[in-house]
Design a protein around this motif. Structure first.
Motif: not given
Ligand SMILES: Nc1ncnc2c1ncn2[C@@H]1O[C@H](COP(=O)(O)OP(=O)(O)OP(=O)(O)O)[C@@H](O)[C@H]1O
Ligand SMILES: [Mg+2]
Length: 242
Positions: A81-103
């Motif tokens: 797993g990794r983080t990006f130096q220049i953040v790359k969230p799924f901007p339109g998704l909630s925090v929970r759904d960003n995590l759900m997508t990853a899971a």
């Protein structure tokens, strides 16, 4: 046991040798720091490990198997797993759904929505983000987007976690908070961590061992106190001899 082994890894961009013949190992459960001035090749090295770039030369062994040149999704499913130096969230998704997508998409473990949801609730708790679960990622401050990068990487159920400057731009209080979160995740989830950080105190605090890059080459490797007193590191990183 060796989890990650880089053997003579190089990456050329046309005429530029961004990573040059780098070798080092990371044992399971270790927390290893990667330091070097801007442009030293740190992020490029992460991109090689995660498959966002293929090496020009060398081998990258994950649990003894060469993963060099595999696709990022395949490497993610193998537990990186990794983080990006220049953040790359799924901007339109909630925090929970960003995590759900990853899971759901970053891991083979969570095929079932309910199991994934419970796993994500746990991570929201462990990263102090429960109160932000329903907030769209685009509404978060940069500090919180950095935290989301960390939480989302862990949500892929990774065993090897690569952190690329998750503390850049944070206040000292926020740095202390994120340092504590990383330490807890490392202990509670038995993670192996490779961490790039310019915030020196945090890097020295967290790392058992530090690898130093300069113009793409490894110029030093050792315990934090050895690195802090290494005159070559001072010369190239701090611009002065000890
Ligand atoms: N896709 C690319 N194409 C061409 N050159 C690149 C590419 N990615 C990185 N580079 C170059 O490779 C070198 C290493 O860059 P890299 O981003 O790995 O450095 P870094 O150590 O992460 O620096 P920083 O601390 O600023 O994040 C730099 O000279 C950079 O300009
Ligand atoms: Mg970088």
């Amino acid at each position: 046991m060796k989890m990650l082994s880089l053997q003579g890894v190089s990456k050329n961009f046309w005429g530029l040798r961004a990573v040059s013949d780098v070798s080092f190992d990371v044992d399971q459960g270790q927390m290893v720091g990667l330091m070097g001035a801007n442009g030293a090749g740190k992020t490029t090295l992460f991109n090689l490990i995660t498959g966002h770039l293929a090496p020009s030369h060398g081998q990258i062994l994950l649990n003894g198997e060469n993963i060099a040149g595999l696709r990022p999704d395949a490497i993610c499913r193998r537990g990186v797993g990794r983080t990006f130096q220049i953040v790359k969230p799924f901007p339109g998704l909630s925090v929970r759904d960003n995590l759900m997508t990853a899971a759901l998409f970053g891991s083979d473990r969570y095929r079932n929505r309910e199991a994934a949801r419970q796993h994500c609730e746990d991570i929201l708790g462990e990263t102090g983000m429960s109160a932000l679960a329903d907030v769209p990622a685009s509404d978060l401050t940069l500090a919180r987007q950095k935290k989301l990068e960390l939480a989302r990487a862990v949500a892929t159920d990774c065993k090897l976690l690569l952190l690329d400057e998750v503390m850049a731009g944070l206040t000292p209080t926020e740095v202390a908070e994120v340092t504590a979160t990383i330490r807890q995740l490392h202990a509670a989830r038995g993670l192996t961590v490779l961490i790039i950080e310019h915030v020196m105190r945090a890097l020295m605090d967290l790392s058992e061992r530090i690898v130093v890059l300069h113009h793409g080459e490894k110029i030093a490797e050792g315990a934090p106190e050895e690195i802090a007193s290494n005159s070559r590191v001072h010369e190239v990183y701090f611009g002065e001899a000890v």
